[in-house]
Scaffold this motif. Sequence first.
Motif, PDB file in Angstrom:
ATOM      1  N   VAL A   1       0.879  -1.345  -0.106  1.00 43.11           N
ATOM      2  CA  VAL A   1       0.195  -0.020  -0.138  1.00 43.11           C
ATOM      3  C   VAL A   1       0.803   1.415   0.050  1.00 43.11           C
ATOM      4  N   HIS A   2       1.778   1.248   0.896  1.00 44.68           N
ATOM      5  CA  HIS A   2       2.828   2.335   0.942  1.00 44.68           C
ATOM      6  C   HIS A   2       3.699   2.670  -0.283  1.00 44.68           C
ATOM      7  N   ARG A   3       4.155   1.551  -1.020  1.00 36.53           N
ATOM      8  CA  ARG A   3       4.581   1.498  -2.165  1.00 36.53           C
ATOM      9  C   ARG A   3       3.838   2.187  -3.505  1.00 36.53           C
ATOM     10  N   LEU A   4       2.609   1.805  -3.323  1.00 38.04           N
ATOM     11  CA  LEU A   4       1.753   2.042  -4.432  1.00 38.04           C
ATOM     12  C   LEU A   4       0.909   3.453  -4.467  1.00 38.04           C
ATOM     13  N   PHE A   5       0.489   3.696  -3.193  1.00 39.93           N
ATOM     14  CA  PHE A   5      -0.202   5.090  -3.012  1.00 39.93           C
ATOM     15  C   PHE A   5       0.513   5.929  -2.168  1.00 39.93           C
ATOM     16  N   PRO A   6       0.187   7.295  -2.466  1.00 48.29           N
ATOM     17  CA  PRO A   6       0.369   8.239  -1.435  1.00 48.29           C
ATOM     18  C   PRO A   6      -0.557   7.876  -0.199  1.00 48.29           C
ATOM     19  N   VAL A   7       0.153   8.060   1.168  1.00 50.59           N
ATOM     20  CA  VAL A   7      -0.474   7.646   2.328  1.00 50.59           C
ATOM     21  C   VAL A   7      -0.409   8.932   3.244  1.00 50.59           C
ATOM     22  N   ALA A   8      -1.552   9.038   3.904  1.00 50.85           N
ATOM     23  CA  ALA A   8      -1.548  10.196   4.687  1.00 50.85           C
ATOM     24  C   ALA A   8      -0.669   9.931   5.803  1.00 50.85           C
ATOM     25  N   ALA A   9       0.074  11.131   6.434  1.00 51.45           N
ATOM     26  CA  ALA A   9       1.083  10.819   7.508  1.00 51.45           C
ATOM     27  C   ALA A   9       0.372  10.158   8.764  1.00 51.45           C
ATOM     28  N   GLU A  10      -0.703  10.497   9.129  1.00 55.42           N
ATOM     29  CA  GLU A  10      -1.697   9.934  10.292  1.00 55.42           C
ATOM     30  C   GLU A  10      -2.641   8.847   9.783  1.00 55.42           C
ATOM     31  N   VAL A  11      -1.867   7.981   8.778  1.00 59.38           N
ATOM     32  CA  VAL A  11      -3.100   6.909   8.299  1.00 59.38           C
ATOM     33  C   VAL A  11      -3.479   6.222   9.461  1.00 59.38           C
ATOM     34  N   GLU A  12      -4.773   5.595   9.439  1.00 59.57           N
ATOM     35  CA  GLU A  12      -5.287   4.642  10.531  1.00 59.57           C
ATOM     36  C   GLU A  12      -5.151   3.092   9.865  1.00 59.57           C
ATOM     37  N   VAL A  13      -4.568   2.358  10.473  1.00 58.42           N
ATOM     38  CA  VAL A  13      -4.168   0.995   9.966  1.00 58.42           C
ATOM     39  C   VAL A  13      -5.096   0.130  10.971  1.00 58.42           C
ATOM     40  N   THR A  14      -5.991  -0.460  10.488  1.00 62.85           N
ATOM     41  CA  THR A  14      -6.718  -1.521  11.647  1.00 62.85           C
ATOM     42  C   THR A  14      -6.750  -3.069  11.089  1.00 62.85           C
ATOM     43  N   THR A  15      -6.349  -3.762  11.998  1.00 64.02           N
ATOM     44  CA  THR A  15      -7.003  -5.081  11.587  1.00 64.02           C
ATOM     45  C   THR A  15      -7.944  -5.687  12.900  1.00 64.02           C
ATOM     46  N   GLU A  16      -8.833  -6.631  12.225  1.00 59.40           N
ATOM     47  CA  GLU A  16      -9.576  -7.344  13.018  1.00 59.40           C
ATOM     48  C   GLU A  16      -8.571  -8.671  13.532  1.00 59.40           C
ATOM     49  N   ALA A  17      -9.207  -9.240  14.603  1.00 57.31           N
ATOM     50  CA  ALA A  17      -8.467 -10.160  15.124  1.00 57.31           C
ATOM     51  C   ALA A  17      -9.420 -11.239  16.174  1.00 57.31           C
ATOM     52  N   ASN A  18      -9.103 -12.330  15.974  1.00 55.77           N
ATOM     53  CA  ASN A  18      -9.857 -13.492  16.829  1.00 55.77           C
ATOM     54  C   ASN A  18      -8.836 -13.493  17.971  1.00 55.77           C
ATOM     55  N   PRO A  19      -9.419 -13.529  19.389  1.00 52.42           N
ATOM     56  CA  PRO A  19      -8.269 -13.266  20.360  1.00 52.42           C
ATOM     57  C   PRO A  19      -7.435 -14.559  20.565  1.00 52.42           C
ATOM     58  N   GLU A  20      -7.765 -15.734  19.967  1.00 51.60           N
ATOM     59  CA  GLU A  20      -7.061 -17.046  20.354  1.00 51.60           C
ATOM     60  C   GLU A  20      -6.038 -17.277  19.028  1.00 51.60           C
ATOM     61  N   THR A  21      -6.002 -16.082  18.166  1.00 45.33           N
ATOM     62  CA  THR A  21      -4.924 -16.198  17.161  1.00 45.33           C
ATOM     63  C   THR A  21      -3.810 -15.389  17.108  1.00 45.33           C
ATOM     64  N   VAL A  22      -3.834 -14.561  18.202  1.00 41.35           N
ATOM     65  CA  VAL A  22      -2.667 -13.336  18.612  1.00 41.35           C
ATOM     66  C   VAL A  22      -2.191 -13.854  19.887  1.00 41.35           C
ATOM     67  N   ASP A  23      -0.861 -13.219  19.999  1.00 42.52           N
ATOM     68  CA  ASP A  23      -0.123 -12.988  21.192  1.00 42.52           C
ATOM     69  C   ASP A  23       0.723 -11.861  21.203  1.00 42.52           C
ATOM     70  N   LEU A  24       1.357 -11.692  22.318  1.00 43.62           N
ATOM     71  CA  LEU A  24       2.256 -10.369  22.182  1.00 43.62           C
ATOM     72  C   LEU A  24       3.364 -10.382  21.231  1.00 43.62           C
ATOM     73  N   ALA A  25       3.756 -11.292  20.587  1.00 42.98           N
ATOM     74  CA  ALA A  25       4.821 -11.287  19.783  1.00 42.98           C
ATOM     75  C   ALA A  25       4.187 -11.235  18.448  1.00 42.98           C
TER      76      ALA A  25
END
Length: 406
Positions: free
Chosen positions: A112-136
Amino acid sequence: MNTVLPVVERTVPPLVLPESAREGLAGTPFGLYVHVPFCATRCGYCDFNTYTSDELGPGANRAEYAGTAIDELRRAARVLGPDLPTVSTVFVGGGTPTLLPAADLAAVLAEVHRLFPVAAEVEVTTEANPETVDLAYLSGLREAGFTRVSLGMQSAAEHVLAVLDRRHTPGRAVQAAHDARAAGFEHVNLDLIYGTPGETDADWAASLDAVLASPVDHVSAYALIVEEGTRLARRISRGELPMPDDDVLADRYEQADATLRRAGFDWYEVSNWATSDAARCRHNELYWANANWWGVGPGAHSHVGGLRWWNVKHPAAYADRLARGESPHADAERLDDDDRALETIMLGLRLREGLPLDLLSETGRRRAADAVVRGLLDEAAHATGRAVLTDTGRLLADALVRDLTD
């Protein structure tokens, strides 16, 4: 034994962006949505365009999905160019995006950053199921440039999660929220569902308390909707579970609003609360403002300048289209002025700021005046020329939208 039927596609003309849709595109907020259609299991209430491993069939490879999504991003840049819009928000949803390695999501964002101009304060969200993520995992996303994470909690009651066919334990979502904060995420959301068959007043209170004990600055709470064709709908039709009760749903909503307000959360859309303007989900606000976005992935919808299109649903068909150098869109429609005005009303009325009364028809304005008398629209706001929901009006928002737009 699963039988995979061949996909028969009709011929669809190439996607061409009309010049009229380009007007003002480079200077208006623009969002990218990336749909990840994979789930480990199918939740009983879900009718989203998602697939488990058993449902995918041949030709749909999770390991290659990031590369396929990047192919569509490159196509998007070609179609939207040469004066590309500045990306102000990126939202990775699903499905379960976090079934992909963090490096895959990072690669998509890097493109996305390579292809498009991106706002300095861009918001980037991901959805996540709790059991699929950890701190790392979350640390990897934060380092890649993700700024916001939305965790599917749904409930703190184990038996409610079981009815919804959710796999995580009741405390896992709260721990994942703590992990997100520890990873450096400033903005963390928890999603709740209320009105599940078997949920008690105490269950719902415990879910709200668990949310408020976690380090979140945003909460989404949705009434359970029984969608046709889902496992939940079949269980209800067989009499195994009762249909959610409308009065109970209203009580749950009022309880959520009161509890969240006391804790410093203000509603800004009927089903969404935040601790500050900065904590609002700007990508969703872009949808609600009927602005411009490109949806990447199987079944993803896009809207640019009044042109709306949607991609083929199955991941195999989607990947095959892109591999052949073709657009993955299934169909498109051009919205006329009346269509766009109607959608602006339908979406805008759900927002705390409401909408100008002059967007309504003459009949709509008469009905809005009646809604003030009935306590559904704010009297003071109406006097200044705006239609703004009252607390009672939020409970009947969908019906009121239909009334004002019929």
